[in-house]
Scaffold this active site. Structure first.
Site, PDB file in Angstrom:
ATOM      1  N   GLY A  46       0.835  -1.201   0.000  1.00 63.07           N
ATOM      2  CA  GLY A  46       0.000   0.000   0.000  1.00 63.07           C
ATOM      3  C   GLY A  46       0.865   1.244   0.000  1.00 63.07           C
ATOM      4  O   GLY A  46       1.975   1.233   0.537  1.00 63.07           O
ATOM      5  N   CYS A  94       5.771   0.074   7.322  1.00 63.46           N
ATOM      6  CA  CYS A  94       5.397   1.216   6.482  1.00 63.46           C
ATOM      7  C   CYS A  94       6.615   1.599   5.643  1.00 63.46           C
ATOM      8  O   CYS A  94       7.731   1.638   6.166  1.00 63.46           O
ATOM      9  CB  CYS A  94       4.979   2.380   7.370  1.00 63.46           C
ATOM     10  N   HIS A 136      -4.725   1.835   7.353  1.00 61.30           N
ATOM     11  CA  HIS A 136      -3.345   2.344   7.459  1.00 61.30           C
ATOM     12  C   HIS A 136      -3.126   3.479   6.443  1.00 61.30           C
ATOM     13  O   HIS A 136      -2.563   4.517   6.778  1.00 61.30           O
ATOM     14  CB  HIS A 136      -2.378   1.170   7.214  1.00 61.30           C
ATOM     15  N   HIS A 140      -2.626   7.790   6.643  1.00 62.73           N
ATOM     16  CA  HIS A 140      -1.591   8.619   5.993  1.00 62.73           C
ATOM     17  C   HIS A 140      -2.195   9.917   5.445  1.00 62.73           C
ATOM     18  O   HIS A 140      -1.579  10.977   5.532  1.00 62.73           O
ATOM     19  CB  HIS A 140      -0.950   7.875   4.817  1.00 62.73           C
TER      20      HIS A 140
END
Ligand code: NI
Length: 174
Positions: A46, A94, A136, A140
């Site tokens: 992602g 991440c 998630h 951001h």
């Protein structure tokens, strides 16, 4: 398509709120294509536009494990309509916090609406890994990182290491 540079924490842009998009055009699709290429080559599952330095509400996701069967998902202006009361835990990482992972508890399911690559309105009821991934990435867009879900102690530990790592990157010995 071209690969973009990924923004690494600590960088103030990662804490900013991304803006809603007004229209879907070829320029925007070009950016989405670049984001997808950047995510695949990282590799990650992602990526939000802010992670390539662009404060727009754009997300690319591909949770397919098979490299030969790519299944990209492009989310423009995603909005979480509802979340389940039940939760699930995944060990998250991440691309903007390289080398750091932590178990994060989030709602197990979420219902989202968004605009797709073509410009059509869509809805998804996501569960499992996809649900966690969407949450998630939407974080951001609101300037939130997965470490913000941890205790202050754990978060500070990771941040300290990231600052040190960044300093080391610029270090040269002549
Ligand atoms: Ni991330």
């Amino acid at each position: 398509m071209s690969k973009r540079k990924i923004v690494i924490e600590p960088d103030p842009i990662l804490r900013k709120k991304s803006e809603t998009l007004e229209k879907v055009d070829d320029e925007l699709r070009g950016l989405l294509d670049d984001m997808l290429e950047t995510m695949y080559s990282a590799p990650g599952i992602g990526l939000a536009a802010v992670q390539v330095g662009i404060l727009k509400r754009l997300i690319v996701i591909d949770i397919s494990k098979d490299k030969d069967k790519k299944n990209p998902l492009f989310l423009i202006n995603p909005e979480i309509i509802s979340k389940s009361k039940t939760s699930s835990i995944y060990e998250e990482g991440c691309l903007s916090l390289p080398g750091h992972y932590a178990e994060i508890e989030r709602p197990a399911e979420c219902h989202i609406k968004y605009i797709d690559y073509i410009g059509n309105k869509k809805e998804i009821k996501a569960k499992g890994l996809l649900s966690t991934c969407i949450q998630h990435e939407v974080d951001h867009l609101n300037g939130v990182l997965f470490i913000d879900h941890l205790s202050k102690l754990k978060k500070d530990m990771i941040l300290k290491k990231l600052v040190k790592h960044k300093k080391d990157l610029n270090k040269i010995i002549l």
